[in-house]
Design a protein around this motif. Structure first.
Motif, PDB file in Angstrom:
ATOM      1  N   ARG A  73       0.817  -1.216   0.000  1.00  0.00           N
ATOM      2  CA  ARG A  73       0.000   0.000   0.000  1.00  0.00           C
ATOM      3  C   ARG A  73       0.851   1.268   0.000  1.00  0.00           C
ATOM      4  NH1 ARG A  73      -4.945   1.327   4.193  1.00  0.00           N
ATOM      5  NH2 ARG A  73      -5.413   3.437   3.457  1.00  0.00           N
ATOM      6  N   GLU A  74       0.442   2.211  -0.807  1.00  0.00           N
ATOM      7  CA  GLU A  74       1.035   3.541  -0.811  1.00  0.00           C
ATOM      8  C   GLU A  74       0.086   4.468  -0.068  1.00  0.00           C
ATOM      9  OE1 GLU A  74       3.321   4.749  -4.450  1.00  0.00           O
ATOM     10  OE2 GLU A  74       2.035   3.267  -5.394  1.00  0.00           O
ATOM     11  N   PHE A  75       0.478   4.899   1.113  1.00  0.00           N
ATOM     12  CA  PHE A  75      -0.381   5.747   1.937  1.00  0.00           C
ATOM     13  C   PHE A  75      -0.380   7.169   1.376  1.00  0.00           C
ATOM     14  CE2 PHE A  75       0.312   2.228   4.767  1.00  0.00           C
ATOM     15  CZ  PHE A  75      -0.860   2.154   5.519  1.00  0.00           C
ATOM     16  N   THR A  76      -1.557   7.676   1.063  1.00  0.00           N
ATOM     17  CA  THR A  76      -1.692   9.029   0.553  1.00  0.00           C
ATOM     18  C   THR A  76      -1.645  10.018   1.723  1.00  0.00           C
ATOM     19  OG1 THR A  76      -4.094   9.075   0.792  1.00  0.00           O
ATOM     20  CG2 THR A  76      -3.208   8.150  -1.273  1.00  0.00           C
ATOM     21  N   PRO A  77      -1.436  11.296   1.444  1.00  0.00           N
ATOM     22  CA  PRO A  77      -1.504  12.285   2.526  1.00  0.00           C
ATOM     23  C   PRO A  77      -2.830  12.225   3.281  1.00  0.00           C
ATOM     24  CG  PRO A  77      -0.470  13.264   0.606  1.00  0.00           C
ATOM     25  CD  PRO A  77      -0.964  11.903   0.185  1.00  0.00           C
ATOM     26  N   SER A  78      -3.923  11.954   2.574  1.00  0.00           N
ATOM     27  CA  SER A  78      -5.227  11.826   3.237  1.00  0.00           C
ATOM     28  C   SER A  78      -5.266  10.606   4.151  1.00  0.00           C
ATOM     29  CB  SER A  78      -6.338  11.731   2.186  1.00  0.00           C
ATOM     30  OG  SER A  78      -7.597  11.568   2.802  1.00  0.00           O
ATOM     31  N   ASP A  79      -4.705   9.480   3.681  1.00  0.00           N
ATOM     32  CA  ASP A  79      -4.622   8.267   4.513  1.00  0.00           C
ATOM     33  C   ASP A  79      -3.849   8.559   5.801  1.00  0.00           C
ATOM     34  OD1 ASP A  79      -5.922   6.652   2.626  1.00  0.00           O
ATOM     35  OD2 ASP A  79      -4.029   6.077   1.667  1.00  0.00           O
ATOM     36  N   LEU A  80      -2.717   9.248   5.648  1.00  0.00           N
ATOM     37  CA  LEU A  80      -1.871   9.548   6.795  1.00  0.00           C
ATOM     38  C   LEU A  80      -2.573  10.476   7.776  1.00  0.00           C
ATOM     39  CD1 LEU A  80       1.596  10.004   5.065  1.00  0.00           C
ATOM     40  CD2 LEU A  80       0.938   8.177   6.637  1.00  0.00           C
ATOM     41  N   ALA A  81      -3.298  11.462   7.246  1.00  0.00           N
ATOM     42  CA  ALA A  81      -4.017  12.388   8.125  1.00  0.00           C
ATOM     43  C   ALA A  81      -5.088  11.647   8.921  1.00  0.00           C
ATOM     44  CB  ALA A  81      -4.643  13.512   7.296  1.00  0.00           C
TER      45      ALA A  81
END
Length: 216
Positions: A73-81
């Protein structure tokens, strides 16, 4: 009659190995996970690999693709937030409860996690330091002695452990954990709450620094 306590199903062994490789950064975000190739490299049939990939998809570490492959998985900035917000809420509660409810046995376990982290950080062993740091946070959840909180932690465990591995200041994080440990040991709830808020802030900055491309 020989006991079966030492037996680990192949699917669990494959899951653990792939999970560790993802969490330790051996398999990078976006890396392909092809059933046939994994089965050959791990010396197993495709079935345990398929089961392992399903488990890692459920844990949020792997993204499925059509047919018989997946990607890390590539965590997007939204995922990280999103992950940061939920982690912050859970850990603020966990550290406060740990300060109020810890036992002598639990405190010894937390100290052991901290000592392993400090030793690894001083030795520059990033994998060992990050693993011990994640163990420290997981032990705090256990010290909180709240079954529902523990249940929520189990659902999020792999994603949170991945997030906790996204930092480069090994000794700085370990020293913040040492301050948190002492506040927990002193049952100083006010100081714990202040320290954990600071820790979440520096952890957030460390993740952002870790993900920033060289020269950015």
């Amino acid at each position: 009659m020989t006991g079966s306590q030492g037996f680990t199903p192949e699917s669990e062994r494959v899951t653990r190995q792939l999970r560790d490789e993802i969490l330790d950064g051996v398999r990078k975000p976006g890396s392909r996970l092809v059933e046939r190739e994994l089965a050959e490299s791990l010396g197993v049939s495709r079935l345990p690999v398929r089961d392992a990939l399903k488990t890692l998809v459920a844990e949020g570490l792997v993204t499925p693709r059509p047919r018989s492959w997946a990607v890390v998985r590539e965590f997007t900035p939204s995922d990280l937030a999103d992950l940061d917000e939920v982690r912050g809420a859970l850990e603020t509660l966990a550290f406060r409860l740990a300060a109020q409810r810890h036992t002598r046995e639990g405190l010894q376990r937390l100290r052991a996690d901290l000592d392993r982290e400090l030793d690894a950080a001083r030795a520059g062993d990033a994998v060992a330091a990050r693993r011990a740091a994640a163990d420290f946070h997981q032990t705090v959840i256990w010290l909180a002695a709240n079954e529902l909180l523990s249940e929520l932690e189990r659902v999020m465990r792999s994603r949170v452990r991945w997030l906790l591995g996204q930092h480069d200041d090994l000794l700085g994080i370990a020293e913040e954990h040492e301050a948190l440990y002492q506040a927990i040991a002193d049952r100083d709830v006010t100081r714990v709450e202040s320290l954990v808020l600071h820790h979440l802030t520096t952890s957030r900055a460390a993740v952002q620094g870790h993900r920033k491309p060289d020269g950015a």
